[in-house]
Design an enzyme around this catalytic site. Sequence first.
Site, PDB file in Angstrom:
ATOM      1  N   GLU A 248      39.083  54.361  18.656  1.00 48.73           N
ATOM      2  CA  GLU A 248      37.912  53.790  17.985  1.00 48.73           C
ATOM      3  C   GLU A 248      36.696  53.789  18.907  1.00 48.73           C
ATOM      4  O   GLU A 248      36.849  53.633  20.114  1.00 48.73           O
ATOM      5  CB  GLU A 248      38.187  52.324  17.627  1.00 48.73           C
TER       6      GLU A 248
ATOM      7  N   CYS B  68      30.232  51.253  22.339  1.00 50.13           N
ATOM      8  CA  CYS B  68      31.442  50.701  22.950  1.00 50.13           C
ATOM      9  C   CYS B  68      32.488  51.815  22.902  1.00 50.13           C
ATOM     10  O   CYS B  68      32.917  52.228  21.827  1.00 50.13           O
ATOM     11  CB  CYS B  68      31.869  49.473  22.151  1.00 50.13           C
TER      12      CYS B  68
ATOM     13  N   CYS C 225      46.978  51.043  25.213  1.00 49.54           N
ATOM     14  CA  CYS C 225      46.741  50.422  26.517  1.00 49.54           C
ATOM     15  C   CYS C 225      48.061  49.912  27.064  1.00 49.54           C
ATOM     16  O   CYS C 225      48.908  49.430  26.316  1.00 49.54           O
ATOM     17  CB  CYS C 225      45.746  49.271  26.398  1.00 49.54           C
TER      18      CYS C 225
ATOM     19  N   CYS D 215      47.673  42.538  26.853  1.00 47.84           N
ATOM     20  CA  CYS D 215      47.102  41.187  26.744  1.00 47.84           C
ATOM     21  C   CYS D 215      47.433  40.660  25.341  1.00 47.84           C
ATOM     22  O   CYS D 215      47.312  41.392  24.351  1.00 47.84           O
ATOM     23  CB  CYS D 215      45.588  41.217  26.962  1.00 47.84           C
TER      24      CYS D 215
ATOM     25  N   CYS E 105      44.964  40.892  22.226  1.00 48.84           N
ATOM     26  CA  CYS E 105      44.261  42.166  22.018  1.00 48.84           C
ATOM     27  C   CYS E 105      45.071  43.115  21.126  1.00 48.84           C
ATOM     28  O   CYS E 105      46.240  43.397  21.407  1.00 48.84           O
ATOM     29  CB  CYS E 105      44.004  42.805  23.378  1.00 48.84           C
TER      30      CYS E 105
ATOM     31  N   GLY F 253      41.765  50.647  25.556  1.00 49.28           N
ATOM     32  CA  GLY F 253      42.243  51.136  26.842  1.00 49.28           C
ATOM     33  C   GLY F 253      41.627  50.452  28.042  1.00 49.28           C
ATOM     34  O   GLY F 253      40.660  49.693  27.925  1.00 49.28           O
TER      35      GLY F 253
ATOM     36  N   SER G 166      34.389  47.626  31.931  1.00 52.80           N
ATOM     37  CA  SER G 166      35.108  46.358  31.830  1.00 52.80           C
ATOM     38  C   SER G 166      36.560  46.588  32.241  1.00 52.80           C
ATOM     39  O   SER G 166      37.186  47.536  31.775  1.00 52.80           O
ATOM     40  CB  SER G 166      35.038  45.869  30.379  1.00 52.80           C
TER      41      SER G 166
ATOM     42  N   LEU H 158      38.443  37.961  32.642  1.00 52.48           N
ATOM     43  CA  LEU H 158      39.097  36.860  33.368  1.00 52.48           C
ATOM     44  C   LEU H 158      39.976  36.062  32.403  1.00 52.48           C
ATOM     45  O   LEU H 158      41.183  35.979  32.588  1.00 52.48           O
ATOM     46  CB  LEU H 158      38.028  35.991  34.026  1.00 52.48           C
TER      47      LEU H 158
ATOM     48  N   ASN I  40      38.202  37.318  18.488  1.00 49.96           N
ATOM     49  CA  ASN I  40      38.213  37.946  17.184  1.00 49.96           C
ATOM     50  C   ASN I  40      39.672  37.937  16.756  1.00 49.96           C
ATOM     51  O   ASN I  40      40.504  38.579  17.401  1.00 49.96           O
ATOM     52  CB  ASN I  40      37.727  39.383  17.374  1.00 49.96           C
TER      53      ASN I  40
ATOM     54  N   CYS J  35      38.346  45.752  19.106  1.00 51.01           N
ATOM     55  CA  CYS J  35      38.882  47.099  19.251  1.00 51.01           C
ATOM     56  C   CYS J  35      40.384  47.135  19.035  1.00 51.01           C
ATOM     57  O   CYS J  35      41.104  46.258  19.463  1.00 51.01           O
ATOM     58  CB  CYS J  35      38.502  47.657  20.601  1.00 51.01           C
TER      59      CYS J  35
END
Length: 388
Positions: A102, A121, A128, A132, A135, A190, A222, A246, A323, A365
């Site tokens: 995306e 973005c 990935c 996390c 995510c 990613g 990032s 973080l 989100n 994302c």
Amino acid sequence: MTMTPISQTQKKTDLLALTLPQLQQWLKDRGEAPFRAKQIYNWLYRQLETDFSAMSNLPQSLRQRLSEEACIGPTVIRSELHSKDDRTRKILLELSDGKLVESVLMLYPPLKESSSRATVCVSSQAGCAYGCTFCATGQMGFDRHLSAGEIVAQVLFFARELRTTPWTASGLPGSTPIDHITNIVLMGMGEPLHNYTNVLQALRILNSNDGFNLGARHMTVSTVGLVPAIRKLSQENLQINLAISLHAPTDELRSRTMPVNRKYPLAELLAACKDYIATTKRQVTFEYVLLSDVNDTAEYAEKLAELLAPLKQFAHVNCIPVNATSASYQTPGPDAIRAFRNILFERGISNSVRAERGDDIAAACGQLRTRFENSRKAPVVPVVTPQA
Ligand code: SAH
Ligand code: SF4
């Protein structure tokens, strides 16, 4: 726009993956004049051309050769969504091996002294590896790194779109239309520093004076916090911005939501940031996804301020109301966000809050791909533009 069919792009050289010296060498290897490289760069990045036959100052024989041996980006657009206010646009790209990634364009009208912005973005990987818990991409697992050309292609897609149809904020008729990309952030799918070489190659290509010419200060990487890569980045002598995800101020909480913390705990991460600041003299942004009743309490705000205090004015916190993905996290309400930020302000930690946008097109994302794959039983979705 001309799309090259996937079957024809395999084995061809993707020109978007080459720096100018590499393109010169590529031409030399084929007995072509290296000075043609600058002309080609001009077509690719200034004229935003997608068709070799239109490159009118190249000899016919070279145009023919390019169409046989090279391609301009390997991607096919599977879906394009515009948010209702058209300030967020999202595309789903299918790569030559069928992987889906995306990219998002975020449009900002001028605000007080700051001029309007068009930020892409960008994704750096399909999937990935870092998992996390909040995510959507992290829940997919890792497929592969993107090539430099696949990263550059995402930016060029939106650059062409804005060139063709400049954007003006609705309700702001006097504002100047935006017809070019002003910023890029590696905050798509990613972990960019896991794909270090290709990401830096893509940034150098986009930065080239002979081509796209986007200033390094307009680029942000990032990272989830890969300590050795942060240290390496500090030695690159680049003016790009660094953002650190973080998301928790204690090892106990961070290891729960971000498994990478077990490998690179906070003390090591903060030490790397401190050294990065000392070497580059640049501010670092700390992203903090606010997860209601998980990491947004007063106690965690105090701990965050304490953790960042040694970095003084070189640390900036960007609070991001989560989100909601399939994981069971809640977005905090405005009062909780304000309370959290006030504690940071009181402790002298500069901070901002990321405005929520594009919820109606699954802006976090990984969410669009997840949605797309869940409905993939239906064959190809060409271009989807919901009602504006
Ligand atoms: N892998 C890199 C960059 C991609 S993610 C990183 O983690 O930094 C870009 C940002 O979006 C990160 O700060 C990430 O933590 C955040 N993010 C991930 N999932 C999110 C969600 N559901 N809501 C809000 N932000 C999210
Ligand atoms: Fe990967 Fe970043 Fe998502 Fe973590 S937040 S899983 S590092 S993309």
